[in-house]
Design an enzyme around this catalytic site. Structure first.
Site, PDB file in Angstrom:
ATOM      1  N   ASP A 106       0.818  -1.208   0.000  1.00 30.72           N
ATOM      2  CA  ASP A 106       0.000   0.000   0.000  1.00 30.72           C
ATOM      3  C   ASP A 106       0.853   1.260   0.000  1.00 30.72           C
ATOM      4  OD1 ASP A 106      -2.234  -1.606   0.162  1.00 30.72           O
ATOM      5  OD2 ASP A 106      -2.533  -1.319   2.316  1.00 30.72           O
TER       6      ASP A 106
ATOM      7  N   TYR B  50       5.475  -9.954   6.567  1.00 31.88           N
ATOM      8  CA  TYR B  50       5.483  -8.533   6.897  1.00 31.88           C
ATOM      9  C   TYR B  50       5.903  -8.344   8.345  1.00 31.88           C
ATOM     10  CZ  TYR B  50       3.060  -7.005   2.638  1.00 31.88           C
ATOM     11  OH  TYR B  50       2.732  -6.713   1.336  1.00 31.88           O
TER      12      TYR B  50
END
Length: 263
Positions: free
Chosen positions: A52, A110
């Site tokens: 993002d 992540y």
């Protein structure tokens, strides 16, 4: 057709994410521009994950295809010379003709960095949470995410997803200096999923949400409105890093350590 695997690191602060967009500056857009200046037209460029806006990467993976063959070391050096300073190609290797960065990936990992103090140097790479956080409450909640679950409560725009079920292979929490570190490894991730998991765990750590309520959200259940709304707890992108994309034959993950230390 000649196919190459690229490993790329980037600071995502000033980019509108990885994926190319017509009216925005993106990491893939900058990479395409640099590659075309060096090697000419690209037949195909694809990444392993669509980070993002504002999200960073330690080792994003991409594939790029050309009709002609390249000297990989020279190509890497020349592309890096064309890239802005916040994007860097770490490695270029010849790939199998059918290698696809996204489709061949087994999992993505992540890491999120939460800072418990204000920092002058790492502001772009942490989320400073001013509330006192109980690490043991967060640790008690975390195992609920491991396994296959419907993460619809942690997904933005779930109607755009083929499915909201995700296989979570690993979830870790650690502390280092002033940082709380979260790490998630999964088959794939939904839009804003890691940031919403992080923000909701912070609510648990701040004693605003029960461990049992977190587990219910992981199972796709709705909370009563008075307990809060997950979307309002979304952590900012600044502390989030795509740590690794794993492929068949890759070594195991290294121990969880800070990307940028905050003593």
């Amino acid at each position: 057709m000649n196919n190459y695997k690229l490993v790329i690191e980037y600071a995502g602060t000033r980019y509108s994410g990885w994926q190319e967009q017509k009216n925005a500056i993106t990491v893939a857009g900058e990479l395409r521009s640099a590659i075309e200046k060096v090697a000419g037209p690209i037949d195909d460029l694809g990444g392993a994950g669509r980070t993002d806006a504002g999200v960073h990467a330690l080792a994003q993976v991409a594939h790029v295809r050309f009709e002609r063959s390249l000297d990989v070391l020279k190509f890497q050096e020349q592309v890096n010379a064309q890239l802005p300073s916040d994007i860097h190609v770490l490695q270029v290797a010849v790939a199998k003709p059918r290698f696809h960065a996204r489709h061949a990936a087994i999992s993505r990992t992540y890491t999120y960095q939460i800072s418990r103090r204000r920092t002058a140097f790492a502001k772009k790479y942490v989320w400073w949470v001013q509330r006192r956080l109980d690490l043991e409450r967060m640790r008690a909640a975390l195992p609920a995410v491991v396994g296959e679950h419907d993460f619809i409560r942690f997904c933005d725009r779930p109607q755009d997803q083929r499915t909201t079920r995700v296989r979570m292979d690993r979830a870790e929490i650690a502390e280092s200096g002033s940082l709380i570190l979260l790490r998630f490894e999964a088959s794939n991730f939904l839009w804003r999923m890691v940031r919403r998991l992080t923000g909701t765990l912070v609510e648990v750590g701040a004693d605003k949400l029960a461990v049992e309520d977190f587990a219910a959200l992981v199972e796709g259940k709705e909370l009563p409105p008075e307990k809060g709304i997950v979307s309002e707890w979304t952590a900012p992108p600044s502390g989030l890093f795509l740590e690794r994309v794993r492929y068949e034959g890759d070594p195991p993950l290294a121990p969880l350590v800070p990307v940028f230390a905050v003593p």
